[in-house]
Structures are given as structure tokens and as C-alpha cells.
Design an enzyme around this catalytic site. Structure first.
Site, PDB file in Angstrom:
ATOM      1  N   ALA A 187      37.983  46.913  39.757  1.00 50.37           N
ATOM      2  CA  ALA A 187      36.801  47.107  38.916  1.00 50.37           C
ATOM      3  C   ALA A 187      36.977  46.469  37.537  1.00 50.37           C
ATOM      4  CB  ALA A 187      36.493  48.599  38.783  1.00 50.37           C
ATOM      5  N   THR A 188      38.193  46.474  37.024  1.00 52.07           N
ATOM      6  CA  THR A 188      38.399  45.872  35.699  1.00 52.07           C
ATOM      7  C   THR A 188      38.099  44.376  35.752  1.00 52.07           C
ATOM      8  OG1 THR A 188      40.004  47.542  35.018  1.00 52.07           O
ATOM      9  CG2 THR A 188      40.104  45.420  33.894  1.00 52.07           C
TER      10      THR A 188
ATOM     11  N   ASN B  91      33.553  58.994  34.543  1.00 49.89           N
ATOM     12  CA  ASN B  91      34.848  59.232  35.181  1.00 49.89           C
ATOM     13  C   ASN B  91      35.512  60.508  34.673  1.00 49.89           C
ATOM     14  OD1 ASN B  91      35.301  57.889  32.657  1.00 49.89           O
ATOM     15  ND2 ASN B  91      37.411  57.482  33.281  1.00 49.89           N
TER      16      ASN B  91
ATOM     17  N   GLN C 299      32.733  55.535  40.152  1.00 51.24           N
ATOM     18  CA  GLN C 299      32.936  56.955  40.463  1.00 51.24           C
ATOM     19  C   GLN C 299      31.789  57.530  41.288  1.00 51.24           C
ATOM     20  OE1 GLN C 299      35.729  58.410  39.882  1.00 51.24           O
ATOM     21  NE2 GLN C 299      36.686  57.282  38.196  1.00 51.24           N
TER      22      GLN C 299
ATOM     23  N   SER D  16      35.005  49.919  43.057  1.00 51.41           N
ATOM     24  CA  SER D  16      36.464  49.925  43.139  1.00 51.41           C
ATOM     25  C   SER D  16      36.880  50.548  44.454  1.00 51.41           C
ATOM     26  CB  SER D  16      37.041  50.731  41.973  1.00 51.41           C
ATOM     27  OG  SER D  16      38.415  50.977  42.182  1.00 51.41           O
TER      28      SER D  16
ATOM     29  N   HIS E 207      39.969  51.775  45.345  1.00 52.58           N
ATOM     30  CA  HIS E 207      40.912  52.913  45.366  1.00 52.58           C
ATOM     31  C   HIS E 207      40.309  54.211  44.842  1.00 52.58           C
ATOM     32  CE1 HIS E 207      42.423  53.274  41.075  1.00 52.58           C
ATOM     33  NE2 HIS E 207      41.804  52.125  41.006  1.00 52.58           N
TER      34      HIS E 207
ATOM     35  N   THR F 142      43.439  33.242  46.581  1.00 50.97           N
ATOM     36  CA  THR F 142      43.593  33.695  47.968  1.00 50.97           C
ATOM     37  C   THR F 142      43.117  35.141  48.088  1.00 50.97           C
ATOM     38  OG1 THR F 142      45.486  32.244  48.256  1.00 50.97           O
ATOM     39  CG2 THR F 142      45.271  34.066  49.813  1.00 50.97           C
TER      40      THR F 142
ATOM     41  N   CYS G  64      43.482  55.203  32.154  1.00 52.08           N
ATOM     42  CA  CYS G  64      43.117  53.795  32.104  1.00 52.08           C
ATOM     43  C   CYS G  64      44.117  52.949  31.346  1.00 52.08           C
ATOM     44  CB  CYS G  64      41.732  53.624  31.511  1.00 52.08           C
ATOM     45  SG  CYS G  64      41.543  54.494  29.971  1.00 52.08           S
TER      46      CYS G  64
END
Lengths: 388, 388
Positions: free
Chosen positions: B72-73, B156, B184, B204, B206, B243, B330
């Protein structure tokens, strides 16, 4: 025959090492974010820091000078920027000089404007033309900032190994900064940043048997660092924001450690590569094997068969159960002329096939390649005699 | 007691779903680069494209409007830029407007210069102040380019759900472009980009039970796209070079599909969260639970105990075998005041504890939390009575 296949495309992506897979699985069992301070978070943090030491050891660097990225392309985009910092003071790179045979992610110039990127020539043997490099460095206008030079240690297509020590001396004498794309070199030849290997190295996990999704920049020091490509979090000491990809990083570390310990096995790899080249010379006596007059990686062979497009040959090998590549796999499904061969003076439309192997390659793979090539060459000969 | 632990920090990183792990393992068995044209390369390409469809379905988007990133970053840094293209024509975003309660990777403004980033207020209940947003949009100087607005769908820290539909209408009426950080929200509440959820979503892997190392931007269309953050390869239709991290992307896809099918289980998650909050009110009657007057995610509770620093409490819970967080994870190991609570008018130094759970959380976890809190609250009460 095509039921069993031979994967001879390690320079595009190497098979995952068992040790890397184990390290990944273990990391995947812990849900935590490496920035979290609870026990789970501290445990995954330890995995990241262990991998940092393993990657540093691979290139004789200090662990604190390793910054993990999502891969080599991100690392190149991070390093190839005009905006740097020396401690807290801003520092500008005025111009980027990159070899004409470099990987597209270096040639694209990262965050430099197109007009600030200049290529320097390689010779017909694939080695950097040191006189050409000296000339562009001599012509560099220091008032614009420092000269940033980017070069690959070993070519992804030909396997040609550059004289990095000599390049580093030239760049140092000119007061420039040297970024070395060591993606294809590490794990295949010794790479030592403490011994004249430039100021920064770019590494990729999946080219040395780690998983895709991790790479690194490794510095000789961290006094001078590029402006972050990604901001919005304090990870990697502020140099690279974003939740660490712990499993990929752990796998990268394990692969780095094993590939260092396996460097001595490269003699066997070289022997198999030489067997493959003997087969090429036997079945296709008019084949051209590129870069053989320069030092080459032990695992790579790049060859052209006259009157045949590499793309067509690649499909023929694929149908025979042999996966190899026609040029690099750097963009989606694109197969075209090789810019590396063009840089070596082979013309605009030169194509070639790349065989790239590793320590898991076996004699069965060599045999399968030899048979496939013999059949393909035989078919071509029959076609030619019908046409004659 | 601390031999068995409860991981209640899903908003920092959720446990890997079994289906995602299986998808990853299967992907790891294939060495190939997804850009390679041989059979192995085509097989991993299919894994990537399948995941693209799964991620698109999660938010009711078209698969071709999903661009995979490393997380996400990276997605935020990709979208938050002044430089865009409409087809082949350049398009400029003149200024970035971001809510004061957004994640640091949004507040940092990506590739915007600091002076081009402006925050707009949230109210004391944590909801975006729509009047404040309307005011900054009305004051926007269109001669500099379009207004780019960035806001989170769900916070979050507090779990507060923003009125994204209303925000999207305001931004659309002002001729602006809306980027929604849905990290979130997805997998916890329905998210539908076709139904007024802005122009781009950030996702995101994860946070919804996929592996770390994958994220995405999802567009309502791909007519208008940001200038690539990473160049040097044609992957992701030229929008993101490098890749593909096939295993992480495959795991992301599997997690997206399962989290969509499990949305109905959020009722059970909400019940456990409510049980946790009942325990907080019972053991610590003077606790403040933040954001309860606004709509909230079913899995999140953010609370402060008076006279106690969240950092100290977090360590006490950790020693009792309960992993939760004090603010967001974060940045590396940093625990400090919550900028979200500050934005909600709770003062510069406000801290709080976050419990965040998921469908794998059990009643045993709730019991372990309740016992740990009771012990911690009891110890505090004894300390206070000794001091009195």
C-alpha cells in the site's frame, strides 16, 4: 520427451532454493508487522535483521548499509536520482552516465529527466569502452552536480563480466559516484564492495535462488544516500517506507548465505555450460556464441543461429521441453532484438538465445538441450536443402 | 498463561490465511519470470492474471484496472503525484488534499512537494468534516491543475468508517480526483468502486490475510493514470516496472477471494469485539473507547485508560501474552502519541491501545484479553490506592 522439462532460464529467475523456501515458510507463520513492538513483532524484526547480515556478508558489506527493497527495479529507481543527501545536506547528481548494454531498468534513468541521461559505449566484445567512459567523465559539467555512473557487473544476456575495479577507479578519479548492478554477478562470481566494487550495489533475491519480491541496495557507507523513492513510514531507517516483506527478505537472506557458500560449485556449472556450448558448435557449426573473448559468468551462454530468429527458435525449444529465453524477460511477453547485441555492434535486428543455468542444473538437462538443438538444427538443414 | 498467546493486532498485519499460503506455495514451485514466453513463464503469468481477477472482484472493479504493487505504501506513492496522463496527454494535479487522520503514507504526500499538500479536518467523532473538505475544494486554484483528494475509507487506529460516498460526490462536483485508502476496509465491509467509492482505491494484501509484499491500485477506469513510480520494464502495462512478485500476488488473490466470501462472518467478529469492549467497560469503567459515535469497522477497538500511557500498557499486555498495539506500526519500533486522536481534538499527547481482530480470533482470545486487562487494571487500582 516434453513431459520432463529443463528450465534453463536462471538469469530471468532462478529456481527457489530449498533453504529459502524453508526460511519463507517459517516467516509466514508469524503474522506480525516488523514495526510492532510486541513479542511477535520483535521476532519478525529479528528475521529481517538476520537476513540483512546474510545479504551484507554476500558482498562483504556492513549490515547497516543494506536497504531492502521490493526488487532490483525498485533499487535502480531509488539510486538513479539527482536528489541525494550527504548527512542532512542536500547533494545533487548532475547527470547519469549508463553503459549502452545495461539492463532497461538502468537505461531508463530512474528519476532523472531523460535529457540528463547519457549512455557510454561498450566494445564489440561486450566490455565497457573505458576510453568512452573516461571521455564522458572528462566532459562532465561539475557545476550541475556530481557525475553518477551506472553499470552492470555482469551482463544479463551475454554474461560478460565488466572490469568493475577499473571502472570504479575512473569514476573515483573523476569525483563521481558509481552504482553497480550486481544482480547477475552475485552468487556466480565473488563480489566485494570493500574491494573497489563502487559506491552502491543493486541486488535481486530471485536471481540467486531467493524468492521474487525482495532486492536491496548495498552501500560502501551510508553517509551519502539517495532521496527515498517511497515515503510515509520510518522503515529501513527512513530510506524505504512500507511494511517489510518479511518472508521474501528472510528467503533472500537464506539464498544469499547459501549462494556464497556454493561459489566453489561454479566450476561444475561452468563445465556444464561449456558442454552446452560444445553441443551448439557440434550441431550448428555456423552458430555465433557472443562475448566469448571477454570474461563471462560461468552459467550463461548467448548464441545466434544464422538465418533464424531467436523468437522462433525459442518456441521450438519450448516445444521440445527446454525453457530458455530470447533476450531478457524484462517486459511483459515482449521478445525483440537485443539492445545488448546492438550495443556490441551486431546491428539493429540481432537476436539470440540465452541459456542460463545454476547449481541445480543436471547432466540430464544438458542432454535434453543437446537433443532438442540437434533436432531443431536438423530440421533447419532439411528446410535449407529443400529450398536450395 | 503467557505460553499461549493471543495475536490481536490484525490491523498491523493479519495472520496469513491457509488458502493464501497454499496459493503461495504453489507459485513458489515455478521458478519462471512472468514475462518469459516459455511454458513456465506462461503458467506463472496465469497465476498473476487470476489474482488480478480475484482482487478486482473484491471491490467490483474490472481486472484490467488493477495494477499490482509491492504494498500500500508503494501504491500511495504511485497515486499521490502531480504528474498524470490522460491517455497520452499530460495531466497535472495542482494540489493534494488529505484528511488529518489519514495514514502517514498518505499524509507524507508521495511525490508532491511539501507545500502542495494540505490537510483537511476530521471532527471529534473521527469522521471527515465535510464542510472543511468543501471549503478547501472551493478555495482550490484550478489554474495549478486538478484537485487530488486522498482519504481513508476506514481508520487504521479507530476503525471509524468515512462517508466515502458523500466525499466522492463533493470531490466529483468540484472536478477533482479521489484516491481512497481502502486498506483497512476491504474484507471487513463491502467496498464497491463502481458505486461511488472514488476514482482509485489503494489495497494491501497483508491486512486482509494475504502475504506481505503485495498491494494494488484499483481504478474506476484506466483512462487517467499516474506517471509510473518505477520505470525500466513493461510489466503491468508499463504502469509498474519490475519482476512480478508472483507468490505474493497469488496469495493476495486467494485472500481477496476468501475475505469477500467471509464478509458475512463479520457479525461474529463484531460480537467478539463488542465482548472485548464490554470487558474494557467492566474492568476499567473510566476507559474511553474512541470513535464509538461514528460507524466503525466490526473488528477494531481503540481505547485509552486515564493516567496510563498506552506504551506502558502495551508492554503489560505483551507480558500477559496479548499482542496489541499502541497506535499504528507504521514506522520502525516507534510508539508515540496518536496523530489520529490529535486530529479528533484529543490533544497533542493522547495515546491509546488498539485491539484488532479477525475471523480466526476465538473466544479463548477474548477470555485471555479479559483476564489480562483485569489483572492490569487491578494492579493500577492498587497502585493508585497506595499513592492516595
Amino acid at each position: 520427451m516434453a513431459d520432463e522439462r529443463s528450465y534453463l532460464d536462471h538469469n530471468a529467475s532462478a529456481p527457489l532454493r530449498a533453504c529459502a523456501r524453508t526460511a519463507m515458510l517459517s516467516a509466514l507463520d508469524n503474522a506480525a508487522n516488523a514495526s510492532s513492538v510486541h513479542a511477535e513483532g520483535r521476532a519478525v524484526r529479528r528475521l529481517v535483521e538476520r537476513a540483512r547480515r546474510e545479504v551484507a556478508t554476500l558482498v562483504d558489506a556492513a549490515a547497516e548499509h543494506v536497504v531492502f527493497t521490493s526488487g532490483a527495479t525498485e533499487a535502480a529507481n531509488m539510486l538513479l536520482t539527482p536528489d541525494w543527501r550527504m548527512g542532512r545536506a542536500p547533494l545533487t547528481m548532475g547527470r547519469l552516465y549508463v553503459s549502452a548494454a545495461d539492463h532497461p531498468c538502468m537505461l531508463s534513468g530512474g528519476r532523472f529527466a531523460g535529457e540528463a541521461v547519457e549512455t557510454f559505449a561498450v566494445r564489440s566484445d561486450g566490455l565497457v569502452d573505458l576510453d568512452a567512459l573516461a571521455a564522458v567523465l572528462a566532459a562532465h559539467d561539475g557545476s550541475t552536480g556530481l557525475a553518477l555512473v551506472a553499470v552492470h557487473a555482469a551482463n544479463n544476456e551475454t554474461g560478460v563480466i565488466q572490469p568493475v575495479g577499473e571502472i570504479a577507479r575512473l569514476v573515483k578519479d573523476a569525483g563521481g559516484v558509481l552504482v553497480v548492478d550486481a544482480v547477475q554477478a552475485v552468487g556466480r562470481i565473488p563480489v566485494d564492495i570493500a574491494e573497489g566494487w563502487g559506491d552502491f550495489l543493486i541486488l535481486s533475491s530471485h536471481k540467486l535462488g531467493g524468492p521474487k519480491g525482495a532486492g536491496a541496495i548495498v552501500g560502501r557507507s551510508d553517509l551519502m544516500m539517495p532521496a527515498p523513492l517511497m515515503s510515509g513510514g520510518g522503515q529501513e531507517k527512513g530510506h524505504r517506507a512500507g511494511t517489510e516483506n518479511v518472508a521474501a527478505i528472510a528467503g533472500f537472506g537464506a539464498a544469499a548465505a547459501e549462494s556464497l557458500s556454493e561459489l566453489e560449485n561454479m566450476t561444475t556449472v561452468r563445465q556444464m555450460r561449456d558442454d552446452i556450448e560444445a553441443a551448439i558448435r557440434h550441431s550448428a557449426p555456423d552458430a555465433i556464441i557472443h562475448g566469448t573473448t571477454a570474461p563471462r559468468l560461468p552459467n550463461t551462454s548467448f548464441f545466434s543461429l544464422p538465418e533464424s530468429k531467436a523468437e522462433t527458435l525459442q518456441i521450438a525449444f519450448d516445444l521440445q521441453g527446454v525453457a530458455l529465453s530470447a533476450g531478457s524477460a524484462c517486459s511483459s511477453g515482449k521478445v525483440g532484438p537485443s539492445h545488448v547485441l546492438k550495443a556490441m555492434g551486431q546491428g539493429e535486428e540481432a537476436t539470440a538465445l540465452r541459456v542460463s543455468i545454476g547449481t541445480v542444473t543436471t547432466q540430464d538437462d544438458v542432454v535434453r538441450f543437446r537433443r532438442a538443438l540437434a533436432e531443431i538444427a536438423d530440421r533447419q538443414a532439411r528446410k535449407r536443402s529443400r529450398a536450395a
